[in-house]
Write a protein that holds these residues in place. Sequence first.
Motif, PDB file in Angstrom:
ATOM      1  N   GLY A 114       2.885   6.996  -2.547  1.00  0.00           N
ATOM      2  CA  GLY A 114       2.697   5.964  -1.536  1.00  0.00           C
ATOM      3  C   GLY A 114       2.017   4.736  -2.110  1.00  0.00           C
ATOM      4  N   SER A 115       1.538   3.862  -1.236  1.00  0.00           N
ATOM      5  CA  SER A 115       0.939   2.605  -1.678  1.00  0.00           C
ATOM      6  C   SER A 115      -0.409   2.854  -2.352  1.00  0.00           C
ATOM      7  CB  SER A 115       0.741   1.664  -0.489  1.00  0.00           C
ATOM      8  OG  SER A 115       0.077   0.490  -0.901  1.00  0.00           O
ATOM      9  N   VAL A 116      -0.622   2.205  -3.499  1.00  0.00           N
ATOM     10  CA  VAL A 116      -1.900   2.347  -4.216  1.00  0.00           C
ATOM     11  C   VAL A 116      -2.533   0.993  -4.490  1.00  0.00           C
ATOM     12  CG1 VAL A 116      -1.309   4.535  -5.319  1.00  0.00           C
ATOM     13  CG2 VAL A 116      -0.694   2.393  -6.435  1.00  0.00           C
ATOM     14  N   GLY A 117      -1.836  -0.107  -4.164  1.00  0.00           N
ATOM     15  CA  GLY A 117      -2.359  -1.436  -4.446  1.00  0.00           C
ATOM     16  C   GLY A 117      -3.129  -2.012  -3.278  1.00  0.00           C
ATOM     17  N   ALA A 118      -3.495  -3.287  -3.393  1.00  0.00           N
ATOM     18  CA  ALA A 118      -4.280  -3.970  -2.362  1.00  0.00           C
ATOM     19  C   ALA A 118      -3.681  -5.337  -2.061  1.00  0.00           C
ATOM     20  CB  ALA A 118      -5.718  -4.099  -2.800  1.00  0.00           C
TER      21      ALA A 118
END
Length: 205
Positions: A141-145
């Motif tokens: 899934g999403s791991v960035g900001a």
Amino acid sequence: MATAIFGRKKHMTQAFEEDGTLVSATVIEVEPNFITASRTAEADGYEAVQVGFGTVPTRKVNKPHAGQFEKHETPPRRHLKELRGVTGEVGESIGADVFEVGDTVHVSATSKGKGFQGTVKRHGFGRGPVSHGSHNVRAPGSVGASADPARIFRGQKMPGQMGNKEVTVKNLRVVNVDVENGEIWVRGGVPGGRNAVVKIRKAGE
């Protein structure tokens, strides 16, 4: 007096407690640990002893180690490791009798290496949807900001190397000490596979 020792993990078995309870136990083979050197706070900045353990043919010992063993008149040993916070005289041996049934110990060893693994196996992440054509089955899934700060923070739970690191299991109880056969039985499991080198240290010391 020494309150720690190195040994090898043999296998798991079962043992009976004093009240008749059947528990799982790990058998750790403990050969005599010969003290080959001593570290002092005055000379080295810390207190420890260097111990040698594990039988090995003389022809397989390199010259520096062979000279060290000959100097102290001790048989060649496969491993040389330090026990911090332990004191003793060079030439002495540490055996299984340093522990008693009922002692609480910490056991340290290198865990089994499992190679490069994903987040589901490595960190216990949940699965994605598996119906209606979804391709997000085991993806993290999403791991960035997003745009700010536009990077991934250090320490995120992500795929990577699993296992093969130093692990300590604390507060295991000694359920059997067989001095004659050089075995210490501790309740529960300990890290590593068979023949893994483990360090047993009395809790609180």
